[in-house]
Design a protein around this motif. Sequence first.
Motif, PDB file in Angstrom:
ATOM      1  N   ALA A  98      11.382   7.821  -7.282  1.00 40.89           N
ATOM      2  CA  ALA A  98      12.041   6.712  -7.976  1.00 40.89           C
ATOM      3  C   ALA A  98      11.045   5.587  -8.144  1.00 40.89           C
ATOM      4  CB  ALA A  98      13.255   6.234  -7.178  1.00 40.89           C
ATOM      5  N   PHE A  99      10.944   5.079  -9.366  1.00 41.86           N
ATOM      6  CA  PHE A  99      10.099   3.912  -9.642  1.00 41.86           C
ATOM      7  C   PHE A  99      11.025   2.712  -9.806  1.00 41.86           C
ATOM      8  CE2 PHE A  99       7.095   6.994 -12.117  1.00 41.86           C
ATOM      9  CZ  PHE A  99       6.676   7.544 -10.909  1.00 41.86           C
ATOM     10  N   PHE A 100      10.868   1.729  -8.942  1.00 38.21           N
ATOM     11  CA  PHE A 100      11.705   0.538  -9.013  1.00 38.21           C
ATOM     12  C   PHE A 100      11.072  -0.439 -10.002  1.00 38.21           C
ATOM     13  CE2 PHE A 100      12.684   2.538  -4.995  1.00 38.21           C
ATOM     14  CZ  PHE A 100      14.064   2.476  -4.965  1.00 38.21           C
TER      15      PHE A 100
ATOM     16  N   LYS B 272      15.707  19.517  -1.920  1.00 36.55           N
ATOM     17  CA  LYS B 272      15.821  18.402  -2.857  1.00 36.55           C
ATOM     18  C   LYS B 272      14.699  17.387  -2.617  1.00 36.55           C
ATOM     19  CE  LYS B 272      19.021  20.051  -5.200  1.00 36.55           C
ATOM     20  NZ  LYS B 272      20.443  20.077  -5.038  1.00 36.55           N
ATOM     21  N   GLY B 273      14.143  16.891  -3.704  1.00 39.57           N
ATOM     22  CA  GLY B 273      13.093  15.886  -3.592  1.00 39.57           C
ATOM     23  C   GLY B 273      12.943  15.182  -4.928  1.00 39.57           C
ATOM     24  N   GLY B 274      12.154  14.139  -4.951  1.00 37.30           N
ATOM     25  CA  GLY B 274      11.956  13.442  -6.216  1.00 37.30           C
ATOM     26  C   GLY B 274      11.245  12.120  -6.018  1.00 37.30           C
TER      27      GLY B 274
ATOM     28  N   GLY C 241       0.821  -1.207   0.000  1.00 39.36           N
ATOM     29  CA  GLY C 241       0.000   0.000   0.000  1.00 39.36           C
ATOM     30  C   GLY C 241       0.857   1.260   0.000  1.00 39.36           C
ATOM     31  N   TYR C 242       0.241   2.339   0.425  1.00 31.43           N
ATOM     32  CA  TYR C 242       0.886   3.661   0.440  1.00 31.43           C
ATOM     33  C   TYR C 242       1.364   3.908   1.867  1.00 31.43           C
ATOM     34  CZ  TYR C 242       1.050   8.806  -0.094  1.00 31.43           C
ATOM     35  OH  TYR C 242       1.429  10.130  -0.131  1.00 31.43           O
ATOM     36  N   VAL C 243       2.670   3.806   2.061  1.00 31.54           N
ATOM     37  CA  VAL C 243       3.220   3.816   3.429  1.00 31.54           C
ATOM     38  C   VAL C 243       4.015   5.097   3.658  1.00 31.54           C
ATOM     39  CG1 VAL C 243       4.507   2.499   5.137  1.00 31.54           C
ATOM     40  CG2 VAL C 243       3.395   1.298   3.239  1.00 31.54           C
TER      41      VAL C 243
HETATM   42  N1  WAQ Z   1       5.307  12.135 -12.347  1.00 25.24           N
HETATM   43  C1  WAQ Z   1       6.547  11.774 -11.978  1.00 25.24           C
HETATM   44  N2  WAQ Z   1       7.262  12.418 -11.051  1.00 25.24           N
HETATM   45  C2  WAQ Z   1       6.705  13.494 -10.477  1.00 25.24           C
HETATM   46  C3  WAQ Z   1       5.408  13.940 -10.814  1.00 25.24           C
HETATM   47  C4  WAQ Z   1       4.707  13.213 -11.803  1.00 25.24           C
HETATM   48  N3  WAQ Z   1       3.489  13.564 -12.184  1.00 25.24           N
HETATM   49  N4  WAQ Z   1       5.141  15.045 -10.075  1.00 25.24           N
HETATM   50  C5  WAQ Z   1       6.222  15.259  -9.319  1.00 25.24           C
HETATM   51  N5  WAQ Z   1       7.175  14.345  -9.555  1.00 25.24           N
HETATM   52  C6  WAQ Z   1       8.497  14.235  -8.949  1.00 25.24           C
HETATM   53  C7  WAQ Z   1       9.365  15.429  -9.253  1.00 25.24           C
HETATM   54  O1  WAQ Z   1      10.700  14.996  -9.326  1.00 25.24           O
HETATM   55  C8  WAQ Z   1       9.194  16.288  -8.028  1.00 25.24           C
HETATM   56  O2  WAQ Z   1      10.348  17.055  -7.774  1.00 25.24           O
HETATM   57  C9  WAQ Z   1       9.022  15.234  -6.945  1.00 25.24           C
HETATM   58  O3  WAQ Z   1       8.336  14.152  -7.562  1.00 25.24           O
HETATM   59  C10 WAQ Z   1       8.256  15.699  -5.742  1.00 25.24           C
HETATM   60  O4  WAQ Z   1       7.036  16.280  -6.173  1.00 25.24           O
HETATM   61  O5  WAQ Z   1       1.678  11.271   2.220  1.00 25.24           O
HETATM   62  O6  WAQ Z   1       4.444  16.664  -2.710  1.00 25.24           O
HETATM   63  O7  WAQ Z   1       4.895  17.453  -5.876  1.00 25.24           O
HETATM   64  O8  WAQ Z   1       2.284  13.087   3.290  1.00 25.24           O
HETATM   65  O9  WAQ Z   1       6.874  17.990  -4.334  1.00 25.24           O
HETATM   66  C11 WAQ Z   1       4.612  12.942  -0.626  1.00 25.24           C
HETATM   67  C12 WAQ Z   1       4.113  12.705   0.746  1.00 25.24           C
HETATM   68  C13 WAQ Z   1       4.449  14.334  -1.156  1.00 25.24           C
HETATM   69  C14 WAQ Z   1       2.662  13.003   0.909  1.00 25.24           C
HETATM   70  C15 WAQ Z   1       5.047  14.362  -2.489  1.00 25.24           C
HETATM   71  O10 WAQ Z   1       5.748  15.717  -4.258  1.00 25.24           O
HETATM   72  C16 WAQ Z   1       2.166  12.409   2.233  1.00 25.24           C
HETATM   73  C17 WAQ Z   1       5.026  15.704  -3.136  1.00 25.24           C
HETATM   74  P1  WAQ Z   1       6.103  16.983  -5.148  1.00 25.24           P
END
Ligand code: WAQ
Length: 284
Positions: free
Chosen positions: A236-238, A232-234, A218-220
């Motif tokens: 990764a799809f494994f 920095k953020g991002g 699930g979504y953990v």
């Molecule tokens: N497809 C692929 N990668 C994406 C997409 C997309 N549509 N949108 C964003 N990303 C990548 C991209 O590298 C962004 O820098 C990074 O993800 C983060 O995007 O449960 O807000 O919109 O508390 O900043 C997760 C936790 C929040 C939520 C994620 O991502 C929770 C978030 P952000």
Amino acid sequence: MVKSFNDNYNRNQTAFSLRMRASMDGMHISGAERILSEDKLPSELVSLFNRAINHGIGTPDEIYFSVEEIKEDILFAGSLPISTILTEGSEDSRRKTKELLKLHNISEKTISKAFNDISKGASPDSKNMRGAIVIDIDTGERLEPDPYRGVRVSRMDICEEAEDTLSIEMKRIDTEGLRVKEALILATKVSMAGTVAELCWSDNPDYTTGYVASKRYGYVRFPDLKKKGDIKGGRAFFFKGQVSDIYSYINFLQKRPVLIERVTQGFRPCTWEEFLSRTRRDEI
Ligand code: WAQ
Ligand code: MG
């Protein structure tokens, strides 16, 4: 998400994919994906415009919108169940996140590579990527065709009724925020593509919760997956499979329309040990 399809009776209506992305000095700062009927387009365009210019990171100097009619069949889906793991700070969160990824039979080397790449800015010029890294679980090799851009998942949303249900469900399990909803929708679609697991944390310096998502667990969510102030953020799809399968995999992520129509019940925040014993129990 205010919009979308009111389930059965207007499934035959033409659907549109609306996308927004905003950048500042070439750096991606905000984006959104919607699937909606024509009558909802004008108001949603305005609301995404407001969202782009009010983004926390800064005022964009470029905003792109695209509107495309969806010609493919929409896949209707149930959301992944949400869990939240209680942890003691970012080191503890990272350790447990890595443990969860290991439970998916992803090699340690691959897990470290994903963490290191996202932590330093995963594009070759050490910026955040607009899309996600695709990483081979066995070799740790990155497979996305454009390593600067990554793979951007598109064409996903939630039905209006399901969104209301999700709001109630999230309250019940002490979870809140539009960010969570949007990430859950994306993660559900990513899991449907056959992704072994997804790792994500935001590029927003104030938002430190990240997650691992997969069909199996699930979504953990993991609070404090990064330190406050870190830009920095991002994602990764494994990926597991033949490299020749990568194009149909990416095509699904970018093009196949997916609408969440059912919300799967999740869980209140719990310890890692509680999470493990619950998931083991479920496997029996
Ligand atoms: N497809 C692929 N990668 C994406 C997409 C997309 N549509 N949108 C964003 N990303 C990548 C991209 O590298 C962004 O820098 C990074 O993800 C983060 O995007 O449960 O807000 O919109 O508390 O900043 C997760 C936790 C929040 C939520 C994620 O991502 C929770 C978030 P952000
Ligand atoms: Mg962001």
